[in-house]
Design a protein around this motif. Sequence first.
Motif, PDB file in Angstrom:
ATOM      1  N   UNK A  29       4.837   2.800   1.205  1.00 27.90           N
ATOM      2  CA  UNK A  29       4.498   1.523   1.832  1.00 27.90           C
ATOM      3  C   UNK A  29       5.761   0.725   2.133  1.00 27.90           C
ATOM      4  N   UNK A  30       6.757   0.810   1.248  1.00 26.82           N
ATOM      5  CA  UNK A  30       8.035   0.135   1.513  1.00 26.82           C
ATOM      6  C   UNK A  30       8.788   0.844   2.638  1.00 26.82           C
ATOM      7  N   UNK A  31       8.686   2.163   2.652  1.00 26.79           N
ATOM      8  CA  UNK A  31       9.408   2.939   3.659  1.00 26.79           C
ATOM      9  C   UNK A  31       8.848   2.699   5.067  1.00 26.79           C
ATOM     10  N   UNK A  32       7.550   2.556   5.171  1.00 27.27           N
ATOM     11  CA  UNK A  32       6.910   2.366   6.477  1.00 27.27           C
ATOM     12  C   UNK A  32       6.349   0.946   6.617  1.00 27.27           C
ATOM     13  N   UNK A  33       7.039  -0.011   6.095  1.00 26.03           N
ATOM     14  CA  UNK A  33       6.534  -1.386   6.088  1.00 26.03           C
ATOM     15  C   UNK A  33       6.297  -1.942   7.503  1.00 26.03           C
ATOM     16  N   UNK A  34       7.010  -1.427   8.514  1.00 29.56           N
ATOM     17  CA  UNK A  34       6.836  -1.935   9.866  1.00 29.56           C
ATOM     18  C   UNK A  34       5.812  -1.168  10.689  1.00 29.56           C
ATOM     19  N   UNK A  35       5.330  -0.039  10.169  1.00 27.47           N
ATOM     20  CA  UNK A  35       4.401   0.827  10.912  1.00 27.47           C
ATOM     21  C   UNK A  35       2.981   0.570  10.414  1.00 27.47           C
ATOM     22  N   UNK A  36       2.241  -0.268  11.143  1.00 26.59           N
ATOM     23  CA  UNK A  36       0.912  -0.673  10.713  1.00 26.59           C
ATOM     24  C   UNK A  36      -0.043   0.515  10.650  1.00 26.59           C
ATOM     25  N   UNK A  37       0.046   1.420  11.647  1.00 20.83           N
ATOM     26  CA  UNK A  37      -0.853   2.567  11.667  1.00 20.83           C
ATOM     27  C   UNK A  37      -0.598   3.489  10.487  1.00 20.83           C
ATOM     28  N   UNK A  38       0.690   3.685  10.171  1.00 23.89           N
ATOM     29  CA  UNK A  38       1.026   4.565   9.039  1.00 23.89           C
ATOM     30  C   UNK A  38       0.572   3.937   7.710  1.00 23.89           C
ATOM     31  N   UNK A  39       0.700   2.631   7.621  1.00 23.79           N
ATOM     32  CA  UNK A  39       0.265   1.943   6.397  1.00 23.79           C
ATOM     33  C   UNK A  39      -1.246   2.081   6.201  1.00 23.79           C
ATOM     34  N   UNK A  40      -1.989   2.028   7.324  1.00 24.09           N
ATOM     35  CA  UNK A  40      -3.446   2.186   7.230  1.00 24.09           C
ATOM     36  C   UNK A  40      -3.798   3.597   6.767  1.00 24.09           C
ATOM     37  N   UNK A  41      -3.043   4.589   7.272  1.00 26.72           N
ATOM     38  CA  UNK A  41      -3.273   5.969   6.837  1.00 26.72           C
ATOM     39  C   UNK A  41      -2.973   6.143   5.352  1.00 26.72           C
ATOM     40  N   UNK A  42      -1.882   5.477   4.885  1.00 24.90           N
ATOM     41  CA  UNK A  42      -1.512   5.569   3.473  1.00 24.90           C
ATOM     42  C   UNK A  42      -2.592   4.953   2.578  1.00 24.90           C
ATOM     43  N   UNK A  43      -3.119   3.798   2.992  1.00 27.97           N
ATOM     44  CA  UNK A  43      -4.156   3.144   2.197  1.00 27.97           C
ATOM     45  C   UNK A  43      -5.429   3.986   2.172  1.00 27.97           C
ATOM     46  N   UNK A  44      -5.767   4.583   3.331  1.00 32.39           N
ATOM     47  CA  UNK A  44      -6.959   5.437   3.398  1.00 32.39           C
ATOM     48  C   UNK A  44      -6.782   6.663   2.511  1.00 32.39           C
ATOM     49  N   UNK A  45      -5.553   7.240   2.537  1.00 30.81           N
ATOM     50  CA  UNK A  45      -5.279   8.412   1.696  1.00 30.81           C
ATOM     51  C   UNK A  45      -5.368   8.034   0.217  1.00 30.81           C
ATOM     52  N   UNK A  46      -4.844   6.887  -0.138  1.00 28.23           N
ATOM     53  CA  UNK A  46      -4.880   6.419  -1.532  1.00 28.23           C
ATOM     54  C   UNK A  46      -6.324   6.227  -1.992  1.00 28.23           C
ATOM     55  N   UNK A  47      -7.143   5.578  -1.132  1.00 29.39           N
ATOM     56  CA  UNK A  47      -8.548   5.375  -1.470  1.00 29.39           C
ATOM     57  C   UNK A  47      -9.290   6.703  -1.604  1.00 29.39           C
ATOM     58  N   UNK A  48      -8.939   7.639  -0.744  1.00 28.50           N
ATOM     59  CA  UNK A  48      -9.599   8.952  -0.794  1.00 28.50           C
ATOM     60  C   UNK A  48      -9.258   9.682  -2.086  1.00 28.50           C
ATOM     61  N   UNK A  49      -8.000   9.568  -2.513  1.00 32.37           N
ATOM     62  CA  UNK A  49      -7.597  10.217  -3.773  1.00 32.37           C
ATOM     63  C   UNK A  49      -8.332   9.590  -4.951  1.00 32.37           C
ATOM     64  N   UNK A  50      -8.449   8.254  -4.918  1.00 33.86           N
ATOM     65  CA  UNK A  50      -9.168   7.575  -6.008  1.00 33.86           C
ATOM     66  C   UNK A  50     -10.623   8.044  -6.076  1.00 33.86           C
ATOM     67  N   UNK A  51     -11.264   8.148  -4.916  1.00 29.05           N
ATOM     68  CA  UNK A  51     -12.654   8.592  -4.889  1.00 29.05           C
ATOM     69  C   UNK A  51     -12.775  10.045  -5.355  1.00 29.05           C
TER      70      UNK A  51
END
Length: 203
Positions: A29-51
Motif C-alpha cells: 500500500x505504501x509502494x503503490x500509494x498513488x495508484x488507486x486501481x492497484x490499491x483497490x486490488x490490494x484491498x480486495x486481495x486482502x479481504x479475499x485472504x481473510x475470507x
Amino acid sequence: MSEPTPYQLLEVDEDASFDEVQEARTRLAEQYSGDKKRLELLEAAYDAILMDRLRQRQEGKIKVPERIRFPERLTPPPPSFTPSPPSGSPAWLQRLIDTPSRSDILWPAGVYVGLGGLSIYPAANDGLLQLTLALGVGSCLYFVNRKEQKFGRAVLLTVAGLVIGLLLGGFFGSLVSPAFITTEKFIALFTFLILWLVSGFLR
C-alpha cells in the motif's frame, strides 16, 4: 494467462501467517500509494485472504494458535483478595499504634537514657532539668514526625505524652522517698519513659 490469486497480488505464500499478510499489505500500500486501481486490488486481495482463512478455520484446516483462541489462559488470574479478619480494636486505635522496628525502639531509648542520666546527675539543678525535658520533647517530636511526616499529629502526640508524663510522674513521685530521688528528678525520668513509649510505639 490466468489472473493472479490474492496471495500472488500480496506477494505472499499461501501458508503465510496472518502477520506476514498484514505486513505485505502495508508494504505494498505504501509502494503503490498513488495508484488507486492497484490499491483497490490490494484491498480486495486482502479481504479475499481473510475470507479464505475464515473458511479454512471453520472447516478445521487451520489450527488457531492458543494465544488467539484462549487469550484468557495467558492472562494471570487476579490476586485473590482475602479480607483481613476484623480486629477487636477500633480503627482509630489501629492507626495510632505502630509496630516499630528495632531501630525505632533503640534510637529513642538511647536518647532518653542519656537525658535521664543528665537529669539525675547529682549536680543537676532546675535549669538542667528544664533543658533535658525540652530536649526530650524535641526528640519525641522528631521521632514521631519521622514516621509519617505529619507534623500536626506529631505535636499532638508529643504534647499528650508530656502532659501524661508530668501528671503521672507527679502522682507516683509523691510516693517515692525524697532520700532516694527528688520528686522533680523522678517526674523528669517518668516523663522520659512516657515520651519514649510515644515516640517508639505511636505514629
